[in-house]
Design a protein around this motif. Structure first.
Motif, PDB file in Angstrom:
ATOM      1  N   VAL A  62     -79.699 -63.174  82.979  1.00 45.22           N
ATOM      2  CA  VAL A  62     -78.886 -63.824  84.004  1.00 45.22           C
ATOM      3  C   VAL A  62     -77.543 -63.108  83.952  1.00 45.22           C
ATOM      4  N   THR A  63     -77.192 -62.466  85.053  1.00 44.43           N
ATOM      5  CA  THR A  63     -76.017 -61.605  85.094  1.00 44.43           C
ATOM      6  C   THR A  63     -74.960 -62.166  86.023  1.00 44.43           C
ATOM      7  N   ASP A  64     -73.766 -62.338  85.494  1.00 43.78           N
ATOM      8  CA  ASP A  64     -72.598 -62.712  86.282  1.00 43.78           C
ATOM      9  C   ASP A  64     -71.771 -61.441  86.453  1.00 43.78           C
ATOM     10  N   ASN A  65     -71.888 -60.817  87.627  1.00 40.32           N
ATOM     11  CA  ASN A  65     -71.170 -59.574  87.891  1.00 40.32           C
ATOM     12  C   ASN A  65     -69.782 -59.925  88.402  1.00 40.32           C
ATOM     13  N   GLN A  66     -68.832 -59.939  87.487  1.00 38.51           N
ATOM     14  CA  GLN A  66     -67.484 -60.377  87.818  1.00 38.51           C
ATOM     15  C   GLN A  66     -66.761 -59.409  88.733  1.00 38.51           C
ATOM     16  N   SER A  67     -67.017 -58.123  88.610  1.00 38.55           N
ATOM     17  CA  SER A  67     -66.349 -57.136  89.459  1.00 38.55           C
ATOM     18  C   SER A  67     -66.784 -57.243  90.918  1.00 38.55           C
ATOM     19  N   ALA A  68     -68.060 -57.501  91.137  1.00 33.15           N
ATOM     20  CA  ALA A  68     -68.598 -57.551  92.501  1.00 33.15           C
ATOM     21  C   ALA A  68     -68.668 -58.975  93.055  1.00 33.15           C
ATOM     22  N   ASP A  69     -68.317 -59.976  92.225  1.00 32.34           N
ATOM     23  CA  ASP A  69     -68.400 -61.385  92.627  1.00 32.34           C
ATOM     24  C   ASP A  69     -69.813 -61.749  93.076  1.00 32.34           C
ATOM     25  N   THR A  70     -70.811 -61.286  92.294  1.00 30.44           N
ATOM     26  CA  THR A  70     -72.218 -61.572  92.570  1.00 30.44           C
ATOM     27  C   THR A  70     -72.891 -62.010  91.284  1.00 30.44           C
ATOM     28  N   ALA A  71     -74.137 -62.454  91.405  1.00 30.37           N
ATOM     29  CA  ALA A  71     -74.931 -62.806  90.229  1.00 30.37           C
ATOM     30  C   ALA A  71     -76.396 -62.559  90.551  1.00 30.37           C
ATOM     31  N   ARG A  75     -89.072 -49.441  73.603  1.00 33.06           N
ATOM     32  CA  ARG A  75     -90.524 -49.406  73.833  1.00 33.06           C
ATOM     33  C   ARG A  75     -90.839 -48.616  75.092  1.00 33.06           C
ATOM     34  N   GLY A  76     -90.196 -47.477  75.225  1.00 38.23           N
ATOM     35  CA  GLY A  76     -90.421 -46.617  76.376  1.00 38.23           C
ATOM     36  C   GLY A  76     -89.257 -46.674  77.343  1.00 38.23           C
ATOM     37  N   ALA A  77     -89.165 -45.655  78.190  1.00 40.49           N
ATOM     38  CA  ALA A  77     -88.042 -45.541  79.125  1.00 40.49           C
ATOM     39  C   ALA A  77     -88.343 -46.141  80.487  1.00 40.49           C
ATOM     40  N   ALA A  78     -89.612 -46.450  80.793  1.00 36.42           N
ATOM     41  CA  ALA A  78     -89.989 -46.973  82.114  1.00 36.42           C
ATOM     42  C   ALA A  78     -90.185 -48.484  82.041  1.00 36.42           C
ATOM     43  N   PHE A  79     -89.487 -49.182  82.929  1.00 39.01           N
ATOM     44  CA  PHE A  79     -89.576 -50.641  82.984  1.00 39.01           C
ATOM     45  C   PHE A  79     -89.849 -51.074  84.410  1.00 39.01           C
ATOM     46  N   GLY A  80     -90.843 -51.926  84.601  1.00 39.42           N
ATOM     47  CA  GLY A  80     -90.938 -52.622  85.866  1.00 39.42           C
ATOM     48  C   GLY A  80     -89.792 -53.612  85.908  1.00 39.42           C
ATOM     49  N   GLU A  81     -89.209 -53.804  87.080  1.00 43.08           N
ATOM     50  CA  GLU A  81     -88.043 -54.666  87.161  1.00 43.08           C
ATOM     51  C   GLU A  81     -88.118 -55.525  88.416  1.00 43.08           C
ATOM     52  N   THR A  82     -88.015 -56.830  88.230  1.00 40.12           N
ATOM     53  CA  THR A  82     -87.959 -57.772  89.343  1.00 40.12           C
ATOM     54  C   THR A  82     -86.622 -58.480  89.259  1.00 40.12           C
ATOM     55  N   GLU A  83     -85.888 -58.483  90.363  1.00 45.40           N
ATOM     56  CA  GLU A  83     -84.620 -59.188  90.344  1.00 45.40           C
ATOM     57  C   GLU A  83     -84.352 -59.830  91.690  1.00 45.40           C
ATOM     58  N   PHE A  84     -83.542 -60.889  91.632  1.00 51.37           N
ATOM     59  CA  PHE A  84     -83.133 -61.536  92.867  1.00 51.37           C
ATOM     60  C   PHE A  84     -81.743 -62.119  92.683  1.00 51.37           C
ATOM     61  N   PRO A  85     -80.968 -62.129  93.766  1.00 48.68           N
ATOM     62  CA  PRO A  85     -79.593 -62.640  93.673  1.00 48.68           C
ATOM     63  C   PRO A  85     -79.565 -64.155  93.573  1.00 48.68           C
ATOM     64  N   GLU A 121     -65.838 -49.938  89.160  1.00 45.90           N
ATOM     65  CA  GLU A 121     -65.901 -50.863  88.034  1.00 45.90           C
ATOM     66  C   GLU A 121     -67.031 -51.860  88.284  1.00 45.90           C
ATOM     67  N   ASP A 122     -67.691 -52.264  87.197  1.00 49.26           N
ATOM     68  CA  ASP A 122     -68.862 -53.138  87.314  1.00 49.26           C
ATOM     69  C   ASP A 122     -68.961 -54.055  86.088  1.00 49.26           C
ATOM     70  N   ASN A 123     -67.884 -54.764  85.775  1.00 46.58           N
ATOM     71  CA  ASN A 123     -67.850 -55.621  84.588  1.00 46.58           C
ATOM     72  C   ASN A 123     -68.767 -56.825  84.761  1.00 46.58           C
ATOM     73  N   LYS A 124     -69.512 -57.131  83.703  1.00 45.15           N
ATOM     74  CA  LYS A 124     -70.528 -58.177  83.775  1.00 45.15           C
ATOM     75  C   LYS A 124     -70.565 -59.012  82.512  1.00 45.15           C
ATOM     76  N   ASN A 125     -70.835 -60.296  82.677  1.00 44.16           N
ATOM     77  CA  ASN A 125     -71.190 -61.156  81.551  1.00 44.16           C
ATOM     78  C   ASN A 125     -72.686 -61.423  81.683  1.00 44.16           C
TER      79      ASN A 125
END
Length: 192
Positions: A49-58, A69-79, A32-36
């Motif tokens: 901004v993701t609050d991952n309630q199932s994993a208790d992370t953000a 606009r296409g299927a390929a996305f560059g993605e930068t993320e940090f906790p 499970e990976d429920n998110k707000n």
């Protein structure tokens, strides 16, 4: 920056249940990976901004591109700490992105099947749907991107799921954004 190859499908509740049953039987259940999620829709990017309630992370994520606009996305993320989610949302609102903000809760369960990660979801905006994703390293070649896209298409076909075209995705997101803008305008008018 990683490169995400992502495709989506929308379907009814029966298809949702059948897909989950098949993935539980033949795939790897990642749980499970429920998110707000708070989405800030920018002209050529998507900030989340993701609050991952199932994993208790953000986390904060910037996608270099937009759905439809296409299927390929560059993605930068940090906790970030979950306690900082509201502060991050306020920060982006203060930077002038408030008018582009949408919030959505996603009930979601993740699987791996055929080398593809599949998030089977439900949200108010999308209804029953799934994301099919392959993550590639920064600098992935066009051939690697094409191979990942082909793997997603083949996997969806094997599972009996019809992926949305880029045109369908663009039309769906445009309609959603227009409805959200109208809803915000109506709320603003009520306040006055």
């Amino acid at each position: 920056m990683a490169v995400e190859i992502e495709m989506r499908a929308r379907f009814d509740k029966d298809t949702h249940e059948s897909l989950v049953e098949r993935l539980l039987r033949d795939g790897e259940d990642l749980g499970e990976d429920n998110k707000n999620i708070h989405f800030f829709v920018l002209p050529d990017q998507l900030l989340k901004v993701t609050d991952n309630q199932s994993a208790d992370t953000a986390k904060i994520t910037l996608k270099d591109g937009r759905i439809g606009r296409g299927a390929a996305f560059g993605e930068t993320e940090f906790p970030i700490a979950r306690t900082d989610v509201a502060k991050a949302v306020r920060l982006f609102a203060a930077l002038g992105f408030e008018d582009t903000r949408h919030e959505a809760f996603n009930f979601r369960r993740n699987f791996r099947f055929g080398g593809v990660e599949i998030a089977v979801k439900w949200s108010e905006a999308w209804g029953h749907h799934a994301e099919f994703e392959v993550l590639l390293p920064d600098g992935a070649s066009d051939a690697a991107k094409d191979e990942a896209a082909a793997r997603i298409i083949d996997t969806a076909a094997e599972l009996g799921v019809a992926l949305m075209s880029e045109e369908e995705l663009a039309a769906f997101t445009a309609a959603f954004e227009a409805a959200e803008a109208a809803r915000k305008a109506a709320r603003s008018a009520e306040i006055r």
